[in-house]
Design an enzyme around this catalytic site. Structure first.
Site, mmCIF file in Angstrom:
data_model
loop_
_atom_site.group_PDB
_atom_site.id
_atom_site.type_symbol
_atom_site.label_atom_id
_atom_site.label_comp_id
_atom_site.label_asym_id
_atom_site.label_seq_id
_atom_site.Cartn_x
_atom_site.Cartn_y
_atom_site.Cartn_z
ATOM 1 N N GLU A 69 -5.290 4.660 13.789
ATOM 2 C CA GLU A 69 -6.209 3.738 14.466
ATOM 3 C C GLU A 69 -6.854 4.318 15.726
ATOM 4 O O GLU A 69 -7.819 3.739 16.227
ATOM 5 C CB GLU A 69 -5.496 2.414 14.805
ATOM 6 C CG GLU A 69 -4.478 2.452 15.943
ATOM 7 C CD GLU A 69 -3.127 3.030 15.541
ATOM 8 O OE1 GLU A 69 -2.955 3.485 14.404
ATOM 9 O OE2 GLU A 69 -2.223 3.028 16.404
ATOM 10 N N TYR A 124 -0.587 4.247 10.531
ATOM 11 C CA TYR A 124 -0.982 3.301 11.583
ATOM 12 C C TYR A 124 0.227 3.079 12.491
ATOM 13 O O TYR A 124 1.355 2.920 12.013
ATOM 14 C CB TYR A 124 -1.404 1.955 10.975
ATOM 15 C CG TYR A 124 -2.765 1.995 10.319
ATOM 16 C CD1 TYR A 124 -3.904 2.219 11.091
ATOM 17 C CD2 TYR A 124 -2.915 1.812 8.955
ATOM 18 C CE1 TYR A 124 -5.164 2.275 10.507
ATOM 19 C CE2 TYR A 124 -4.174 1.861 8.359
ATOM 20 C CZ TYR A 124 -5.286 2.094 9.137
ATOM 21 O OH TYR A 124 -6.531 2.149 8.560
ATOM 22 N N ASN A 147 -0.937 -7.297 8.911
ATOM 23 C CA ASN A 147 -1.400 -6.321 7.895
ATOM 24 C C ASN A 147 -2.214 -7.047 6.835
ATOM 25 O O ASN A 147 -1.846 -7.081 5.663
ATOM 26 C CB ASN A 147 -0.220 -5.556 7.276
ATOM 27 C CG ASN A 147 0.804 -6.462 6.619
ATOM 28 O OD1 ASN A 147 0.928 -7.655 6.948
ATOM 29 N ND2 ASN A 147 1.550 -5.935 5.676
ATOM 30 N N HIS A 157 -0.284 1.364 16.167
ATOM 31 C CA HIS A 157 -0.579 0.198 17.019
ATOM 32 C C HIS A 157 0.503 0.013 18.096
ATOM 33 O O HIS A 157 1.113 -1.048 18.219
ATOM 34 C CB HIS A 157 -0.716 -1.076 16.173
ATOM 35 C CG HIS A 157 -1.858 -1.011 15.213
ATOM 36 N ND1 HIS A 157 -3.174 -1.081 15.618
ATOM 37 C CD2 HIS A 157 -1.889 -0.847 13.858
ATOM 38 C CE1 HIS A 157 -3.968 -0.985 14.547
ATOM 39 N NE2 HIS A 157 -3.216 -0.831 13.477
ATOM 40 N N ARG A 206 0.849 -1.192 0.000
ATOM 41 C CA ARG A 206 0.000 0.000 0.000
ATOM 42 C C ARG A 206 0.890 1.249 0.000
ATOM 43 O O ARG A 206 2.090 1.172 0.235
ATOM 44 C CB ARG A 206 -0.884 0.009 1.270
ATOM 45 C CG ARG A 206 -2.005 -0.986 1.221
ATOM 46 C CD ARG A 206 -2.753 -1.076 2.539
ATOM 47 N NE ARG A 206 -2.004 -1.773 3.567
ATOM 48 C CZ ARG A 206 -2.435 -1.967 4.812
ATOM 49 N NH1 ARG A 206 -3.607 -1.490 5.183
ATOM 50 N NH2 ARG A 206 -1.696 -2.616 5.687
ATOM 51 N N ASP A 229 -2.778 -7.087 15.452
ATOM 52 C CA ASP A 229 -2.094 -5.781 15.411
ATOM 53 C C ASP A 229 -2.164 -5.084 16.767
ATOM 54 O O ASP A 229 -1.412 -4.146 17.038
ATOM 55 C CB ASP A 229 -2.657 -4.879 14.295
ATOM 56 C CG ASP A 229 -4.159 -4.679 14.392
ATOM 57 O OD1 ASP A 229 -4.816 -5.357 15.206
ATOM 58 O OD2 ASP A 229 -4.680 -3.818 13.654
ATOM 59 N N LYS A 259 1.849 1.733 7.175
ATOM 60 C CA LYS A 259 2.156 0.887 8.343
ATOM 61 C C LYS A 259 3.073 1.607 9.322
ATOM 62 O O LYS A 259 3.686 2.635 9.008
ATOM 63 C CB LYS A 259 2.822 -0.424 7.885
ATOM 64 C CG LYS A 259 1.865 -1.424 7.287
ATOM 65 C CD LYS A 259 0.597 -1.618 8.097
ATOM 66 C CE LYS A 259 0.783 -2.478 9.342
ATOM 67 N NZ LYS A 259 -0.479 -2.621 10.113
#
Ligand SMILES: NC(=O)c1ccc[n+]([C@@H]2O[C@H](COP(=O)([O-])OP(=O)(O)OC[C@H]3O[C@@H](n4cnc5c(N)ncnc54)[C@H](O)[C@@H]3O)[C@@H](O)[C@H]2O)c1
Length: 372
Positions: free
Chosen positions: A118, A94, A299, A96, A15, A269, A75
Site C-alpha cells: 500500500e 499489505y 478486507n 497497513h 485471496r 484499513d 493481507k
C-alpha cells in the site's frame, strides 16, 4: 531465491499471493517456489495447478516460513505468522501498519524486511493499492445498498428509487480511486451522488470529468455535516498515504444524521475515517452506533477473491520478479518509488508517516538495509 506463498489465515480471506501463471513466470526466472497446500482453493485453483506451474506444494506452513527468503502474501501477517518470520527474511504484502501497533511491534521484533504493497509509489500514485481500491470502491456501494434493505437492518430505501419516487442520496468522502469507483457504481444504480474532497485540484478535475452528473465540492466540517444529514448512504474513502485516516465524521455528526443511514468506512484499513468505526469482518460486517449502521470490513476485496487475486498479481508480479532476481537493495534502487514500500527493515521503522502516526522513531531505508 526461495519464494514462499502461505495460505491466508485472516477471517474470510480467500485471496492468494501468487497465481499459477505468476509462479510459472518466476520459475522461468530461475526461482524456487513453495506454495502451501490449499492456498489457491478459495479462488478455485488446485494444488495440481501449482505443481504443473513448477511450484512445490508444502503441507506445513512452518516449513514455508523456515525455508523461504521471500514470503508473498495478501493481507497483513497475523500474530502467529509474525512469530514465524525470521531476521532478514523479506515479506511482501499489505501491512497497513498505522492502524496496527501490535503488528508493527511484532514485525520490528522479527528483524524481517517488511514491504507494504500500500505504500509503494509510482509518480504520485500508489500502483499496488489501486486495483484493490477499485474493487473496494465498487463493492462498497453494493454492500451499502444491501444494508439499506429492510431485512438487513436498513431503512428500506432502493438506491435508484422508482417511477415517481426519488432515488437515494449517496455521499462519497474522498474522491480518489475508491471514491470515484464508488460514485460511478452508485450513479449507475440510479442514486443521486456527491463527492467531497479536500484537494481543490481533485474537485476541479472531478467536476470536469463528471460534468454535473456527480456533484463534487470541497470537504470541510460544515459541508460534511450538511451532506451527512441529507444522505442515505455515506462512503468513507479518504487517504493520507501511510498515515492513519483523518476522522472526518464525528459522533456528534452521527447524532444529526437520519436513523438507519448506512456508512461504509472503506478507510478502516488505515484506522477508519468515522470517529465511531472499528474493524469488522465479512462474517460479521456491521454494527450500529447512534442509530447509524456501520459497515467497516477491513478486507472488502476479499469478498471477490478471484477477481482480486488476478488484479493484484498483475501489478505485484514485476516488483516480485525484481526483488527475487536482484535482491531488495538493487530492486529499491532500480524501480523508482519501490523503496517507499519498505516499512520495516531489520528491526527499524523506515516509513516516516507510519512512524509519526505511531509516535515511534524511524530511519531512512538506505541506512536500515545496509545494516547486517
Ligand atoms: N477496506 C478495504 O478493503 C480497502 C481496500 C482498498 C483500499 N482501502 C482504503 O481506502 C482508502 C482510500 O484509498 P484510495 O486508493 O482511494 O486513495 P486515493 O489516494 O486514491 O484517494 C484518497 C482521496 O482522499 C482525499 N482526502 C484526503 N484527506 C481527506 C479529507 N480529510 N477529507 C476528504 N478527502 C480527503 C485525497 O485528496 C484523495 O483524493 C485508503 O485508506 C485505502 O487504504 C480499503
Amino acid at each position: 531465491m526461495i519464494i514462499g506463498v502461505p495460505k491466508e489465515i485472516k477471517n474470510n480471506e480467500f485471496r492468494v499471493g501468487l497465481t499459477p501463471d505468476s509462479v510459472k513466470v518466476l520459475v522461468s526466472h530461475g526461482q524456487i517456489l513453495k506454495v502451501e497446500a490449499g492456498a489457491g482453493m478459495g479462488i478455485g485453483v488446485s494444488d495440481k495447478e501449482y505443481l504443473e506451474a513448477g511450484a512445490e506444494v508444502i503441507s506445513e506452513v512452518g516449513e514455508i516460513f523456515r525455508d523461504s527468503e521471500l514470503i508473498i502474501k495478501v493481507k497483513e501477517p497475523q500474530p502467529e505468522e509474525c512469530k514465524l518470520l525470521r531476521k532478514e527474511q523479506i515479506l511482501f504484502t499489505y501491512l497497513h501498519l498505522a492502524a496496527d501497533r501490535r503488528q508493527t511491534e511484532l514485525l520490528l521484533e522479527s528483524g524481517a524486511i517488511a514491504i507494504g504493497y500500500e505504500t509503494v509509489k509510482k509518480g504520485g500514485d500508489l500502483p499496488l493499492l489501486a486495483p484493490m481500491s477499485e474493487i473496494a470502491g465498487k463493492l462498497s456501494v453494493q454492500a451499502g445498498a444491501r444494508f439499506l434493505e429492510k431485512s438487513f437492518g436498513g431503512t428500506g430505501i432502493l438506491l435508484g428509487g422508482a417511477a415517481g419516487v426519488l432515488p437515494a442520496r449517496v455521499l462519497v468522502i474522498g474522491g480518489g480511486i475508491v471514491g470515484q469507483n464508488a460514485a460511478q457504481v452508485a450513479l449507475g444504480m440510479g442514486a443521486e451522488v456527491s463527492i467531497l474532497d479536500t484537494s481543490a485540484g481533485k474537485v476541479r478535475s472531478l467536476n470536469d470529468k463528471y460534468r454535473g452528473s456527480i456533484k463534487c465540492s470541497l470537504s470541510g466540517t460544515d459541508s460534511i455535516k450538511r451532506h451527512s444529514q441529507a444522505s442515505d448512504l455515506i462512503i468513507g474513502a479518504v487517504l493520507s498515504p501511510g498515515a492513519g485516516a483523518p476522522k472526518v465524521v464525528t459522533r456528534e455528526t452521527l447524532r444529526i444524521m437520519r436513523p438507519g443511514t448506512v456508512i461504509v468506512d472503506v478507510a478502516i484499513d488505515q484506522g477508519g475515517c468515522f470517529e465511531t468505526s472499528r474493524p469488522t469482518t465479512h462474517e460479521d460486517p456491521v454494527f450500529v452506533v447512534e442509530g447509524v449502521l456501520h459497515y467497516c470490513v477491513a478486507n472488502i476485496p476479499g469478498a471477490v477473491p478471484k477477481t482480486s487475486t488476478f488484479a493484484l498479481n498483475k501489478v505485484t508480479l514485476p516488483y516480485i520478479i525484481k526483488l527475487a532476481t536482484r535482491g531488495p537493495d538493487a530492486a529499491f534502487t532500480e524501480i523508482p518509488g519501490f523503496s517507499d514500500g519498505l516499512n520495516i527493515c531489520k528491526g527499524k521503522l523506515t516509513n516516516k508517516a507510519v512512524a509519526d502516526h505511531l509516535e515511534l522513531p524511524h530511519v531512512d531505508w538506505v541506512s536500515a538495509i545496509g545494516e547486517g
